[in-house]
Motif scaffolding. Structure first.
Motif, PDB file in Angstrom:
ATOM      1  N   LEU A  36       0.858  -1.179   0.000  1.00  0.00           N
ATOM      2  CA  LEU A  36       0.000   0.000   0.000  1.00  0.00           C
ATOM      3  C   LEU A  36       0.892   1.225   0.000  1.00  0.00           C
ATOM      4  CD1 LEU A  36      -2.916   1.028   0.216  1.00  0.00           C
ATOM      5  CD2 LEU A  36      -2.649   0.964   2.697  1.00  0.00           C
ATOM      6  N   VAL A  37       0.662   2.143  -0.938  1.00  0.00           N
ATOM      7  CA  VAL A  37       1.455   3.376  -1.005  1.00  0.00           C
ATOM      8  C   VAL A  37       0.533   4.579  -0.990  1.00  0.00           C
ATOM      9  CG1 VAL A  37       3.427   2.344  -2.208  1.00  0.00           C
ATOM     10  CG2 VAL A  37       1.604   3.399  -3.528  1.00  0.00           C
ATOM     11  N   VAL A  38       1.044   5.674  -0.434  1.00  0.00           N
ATOM     12  CA  VAL A  38       0.330   6.950  -0.406  1.00  0.00           C
ATOM     13  C   VAL A  38       1.325   8.035  -0.789  1.00  0.00           C
ATOM     14  CG1 VAL A  38      -1.301   6.194   1.376  1.00  0.00           C
ATOM     15  CG2 VAL A  38       0.789   7.382   2.049  1.00  0.00           C
ATOM     16  N   PRO A  39       0.832   9.201  -1.208  1.00  0.00           N
ATOM     17  CA  PRO A  39       1.759  10.311  -1.465  1.00  0.00           C
ATOM     18  C   PRO A  39       2.483  10.697  -0.165  1.00  0.00           C
ATOM     19  CG  PRO A  39      -0.423  10.799  -2.354  1.00  0.00           C
ATOM     20  CD  PRO A  39      -0.551   9.564  -1.520  1.00  0.00           C
ATOM     21  N   VAL A  40       3.750  11.052  -0.272  1.00  0.00           N
ATOM     22  CA  VAL A  40       4.510  11.462   0.908  1.00  0.00           C
ATOM     23  C   VAL A  40       3.811  12.620   1.617  1.00  0.00           C
ATOM     24  CG1 VAL A  40       6.704  12.435   1.701  1.00  0.00           C
ATOM     25  CG2 VAL A  40       6.705  10.606   0.005  1.00  0.00           C
ATOM     26  N   GLY A  41       3.149  13.487   0.858  1.00  0.00           N
ATOM     27  CA  GLY A  41       2.437  14.616   1.431  1.00  0.00           C
ATOM     28  C   GLY A  41       1.264  14.236   2.315  1.00  0.00           C
ATOM     29  N   ALA A  42       0.866  12.974   2.319  1.00  0.00           N
ATOM     30  CA  ALA A  42      -0.220  12.525   3.188  1.00  0.00           C
ATOM     31  C   ALA A  42       0.274  12.183   4.595  1.00  0.00           C
ATOM     32  CB  ALA A  42      -0.919  11.315   2.578  1.00  0.00           C
ATOM     33  N   LEU A  43       1.588  12.032   4.767  1.00  0.00           N
ATOM     34  CA  LEU A  43       2.131  11.684   6.084  1.00  0.00           C
ATOM     35  C   LEU A  43       2.098  12.875   7.029  1.00  0.00           C
ATOM     36  CD1 LEU A  43       5.352   9.624   5.280  1.00  0.00           C
ATOM     37  CD2 LEU A  43       3.166   8.760   6.129  1.00  0.00           C
ATOM     38  N   LEU A  44       1.710  12.618   8.247  1.00  0.00           N
ATOM     39  CA  LEU A  44       1.777  13.616   9.310  1.00  0.00           C
ATOM     40  C   LEU A  44       2.756  13.102  10.358  1.00  0.00           C
ATOM     41  CD1 LEU A  44      -2.007  14.414   9.846  1.00  0.00           C
ATOM     42  CD2 LEU A  44      -0.304  15.868   8.756  1.00  0.00           C
ATOM     43  N   ALA A  45       3.754  13.904  10.706  1.00  0.00           N
ATOM     44  CA  ALA A  45       4.696  13.527  11.758  1.00  0.00           C
ATOM     45  C   ALA A  45       4.018  13.744  13.102  1.00  0.00           C
ATOM     46  CB  ALA A  45       5.964  14.363  11.650  1.00  0.00           C
ATOM     47  N   LEU A  46       4.057  12.752  13.966  1.00  0.00           N
ATOM     48  CA  LEU A  46       3.438  12.846  15.286  1.00  0.00           C
ATOM     49  C   LEU A  46       4.439  13.364  16.308  1.00  0.00           C
ATOM     50  CD1 LEU A  46       1.554   9.425  15.206  1.00  0.00           C
ATOM     51  CD2 LEU A  46       0.610  11.696  14.749  1.00  0.00           C
ATOM     52  N   SER A  47       3.991  14.186  17.241  1.00  0.00           N
ATOM     53  CA  SER A  47       4.897  14.762  18.242  1.00  0.00           C
ATOM     54  C   SER A  47       5.543  13.686  19.103  1.00  0.00           C
ATOM     55  CB  SER A  47       4.158  15.781  19.119  1.00  0.00           C
ATOM     56  OG  SER A  47       3.091  15.156  19.801  1.00  0.00           O
ATOM     57  N   GLU A  48       4.875  12.563  19.309  1.00  0.00           N
ATOM     58  CA  GLU A  48       5.431  11.466  20.100  1.00  0.00           C
ATOM     59  C   GLU A  48       6.320  10.534  19.274  1.00  0.00           C
ATOM     60  OE1 GLU A  48       1.153  10.302  18.974  1.00  0.00           O
ATOM     61  OE2 GLU A  48       2.169  12.105  19.613  1.00  0.00           O
ATOM     62  N   GLY A  49       6.477  10.870  17.991  1.00  0.00           N
ATOM     63  CA  GLY A  49       7.279  10.052  17.080  1.00  0.00           C
ATOM     64  C   GLY A  49       6.391   9.225  16.182  1.00  0.00           C
ATOM     65  N   GLY A  50       6.895   8.861  15.060  1.00  0.00           N
ATOM     66  CA  GLY A  50       6.134   8.066  14.114  1.00  0.00           C
ATOM     67  C   GLY A  50       5.304   8.940  13.190  1.00  0.00           C
ATOM     68  N   TYR A  51       4.450   8.281  12.423  1.00  0.00           N
ATOM     69  CA  TYR A  51       3.651   8.973  11.419  1.00  0.00           C
ATOM     70  C   TYR A  51       2.201   8.521  11.476  1.00  0.00           C
ATOM     71  CZ  TYR A  51       8.073  10.376   9.376  1.00  0.00           C
ATOM     72  OH  TYR A  51       9.303  10.922   9.185  1.00  0.00           O
ATOM     73  N   ALA A  52       1.337   9.370  10.928  1.00  0.00           N
ATOM     74  CA  ALA A  52      -0.088   9.053  10.823  1.00  0.00           C
ATOM     75  C   ALA A  52      -0.604   9.560   9.488  1.00  0.00           C
ATOM     76  CB  ALA A  52      -0.865   9.687  11.963  1.00  0.00           C
ATOM     77  N   LEU A  53      -1.766   9.040   9.110  1.00  0.00           N
ATOM     78  CA  LEU A  53      -2.522   9.536   7.966  1.00  0.00           C
ATOM     79  C   LEU A  53      -3.802  10.133   8.529  1.00  0.00           C
ATOM     80  CD1 LEU A  53      -2.124   6.438   5.618  1.00  0.00           C
ATOM     81  CD2 LEU A  53      -0.837   8.584   5.534  1.00  0.00           C
ATOM     82  N   GLN A  54      -4.324  11.157   7.868  1.00  0.00           N
ATOM     83  CA  GLN A  54      -5.535  11.817   8.346  1.00  0.00           C
ATOM     84  C   GLN A  54      -6.698  11.513   7.424  1.00  0.00           C
ATOM     85  OE1 GLN A  54      -5.252  16.073   8.582  1.00  0.00           O
ATOM     86  NE2 GLN A  54      -7.149  16.268   9.734  1.00  0.00           N
ATOM     87  N   ARG A  55      -7.809  11.128   8.025  1.00  0.00           N
ATOM     88  CA  ARG A  55      -9.039  10.908   7.267  1.00  0.00           C
ATOM     89  C   ARG A  55      -9.748  12.258   7.096  1.00  0.00           C
ATOM     90  NH1 ARG A  55      -9.423   5.716   6.473  1.00  0.00           N
ATOM     91  NH2 ARG A  55      -8.710   4.231   8.027  1.00  0.00           N
ATOM     92  N   PRO A  56     -10.636  12.398   6.113  1.00  0.00           N
ATOM     93  CA  PRO A  56     -11.310  13.677   5.885  1.00  0.00           C
ATOM     94  C   PRO A  56     -12.020  14.252   7.117  1.00  0.00           C
ATOM     95  CG  PRO A  56     -11.667  12.254   4.017  1.00  0.00           C
ATOM     96  CD  PRO A  56     -10.969  11.426   5.072  1.00  0.00           C
ATOM     97  N   GLY A  57     -12.515  13.415   8.017  1.00  0.00           N
ATOM     98  CA  GLY A  57     -13.184  13.886   9.230  1.00  0.00           C
ATOM     99  C   GLY A  57     -12.222  14.351  10.309  1.00  0.00           C
ATOM    100  N   GLY A  58     -10.916  14.184  10.087  1.00  0.00           N
ATOM    101  CA  GLY A  58      -9.913  14.623  11.049  1.00  0.00           C
ATOM    102  C   GLY A  58      -9.276  13.508  11.851  1.00  0.00           C
ATOM    103  N   LYS A  59      -9.838  12.299  11.847  1.00  0.00           N
ATOM    104  CA  LYS A  59      -9.286  11.190  12.605  1.00  0.00           C
ATOM    105  C   LYS A  59      -7.900  10.824  12.067  1.00  0.00           C
ATOM    106  CE  LYS A  59      -9.980   6.402  13.899  1.00  0.00           C
ATOM    107  NZ  LYS A  59     -10.785   5.188  13.772  1.00  0.00           N
ATOM    108  N   LEU A  60      -6.962  10.585  12.980  1.00  0.00           N
ATOM    109  CA  LEU A  60      -5.613  10.172  12.601  1.00  0.00           C
ATOM    110  C   LEU A  60      -5.474   8.670  12.742  1.00  0.00           C
ATOM    111  CD1 LEU A  60      -3.417  12.928  14.301  1.00  0.00           C
ATOM    112  CD2 LEU A  60      -4.285  12.855  11.959  1.00  0.00           C
TER     113      LEU A  60
END
Length: 86
Positions: free
Chosen positions: A32-56
Motif C-alpha cells: 500500500l502506497v500513499v503520497p509522501v504529502g499525506a504523512l503527518l509527523a506525530l509529536s510522540e514520534g512516528g507517522y499518521a494519515l488523516q481521514r477527511p473527518g480529522g481522525k488520525l
C-alpha cells in the motif's frame, strides 16, 4: 564505473554524450502506497494519515520512492480516502 550500450552500432558515430543512469536499490510488490504529502509527523514520534473527518490513523512507513511511501498498519487499507498536502 563503465556504461556500455546494449547495441554499440546505435552510438558508433557519437563522439560524446550525456547519459542518465538509474539504479534500483530495492523494489516492493503488492504494498500500500500513499503520497509522501499525506504523512503527518506525530509529536510522540512516528507517522499518521488523516481521514477527511480529522481522525488520525497511525502507520508504519517503509520504502520511499518517487513521491510515494509504503505504509502499513491497522485501520488503513486500499481505497481509503485521506487528506494530503500535495
Amino acid at each position: 564505473m563503465k556504461v556500455r550500450p546494449a547495441h554499440s552500432a546505435d552510438v558508433a558515430k557519437i563522439d560524446a554524450a550525456s547519459v542518465q543512469v538509474v539504479f534500483t536499490a530495492q523494489t516492493r510488490k503488492n504494498v500500500l502506497v500513499v503520497p509522501v504529502g499525506a504523512l503527518l509527523a506525530l509529536s510522540e514520534g512516528g507517522y499518521a494519515l488523516q481521514r477527511p473527518g480529522g481522525k488520525l490513523v497511525g502507520v508504519k512507513t517503509g520504502l520511499f520512492a518517487k513521491g510515494l511511501v509504503e505504509v502499513s498498519g491497522a485501520g488503513v487499507e486500499e481505497g481509503d480516502v485521506l487528506v494530503t498536502a500535495s
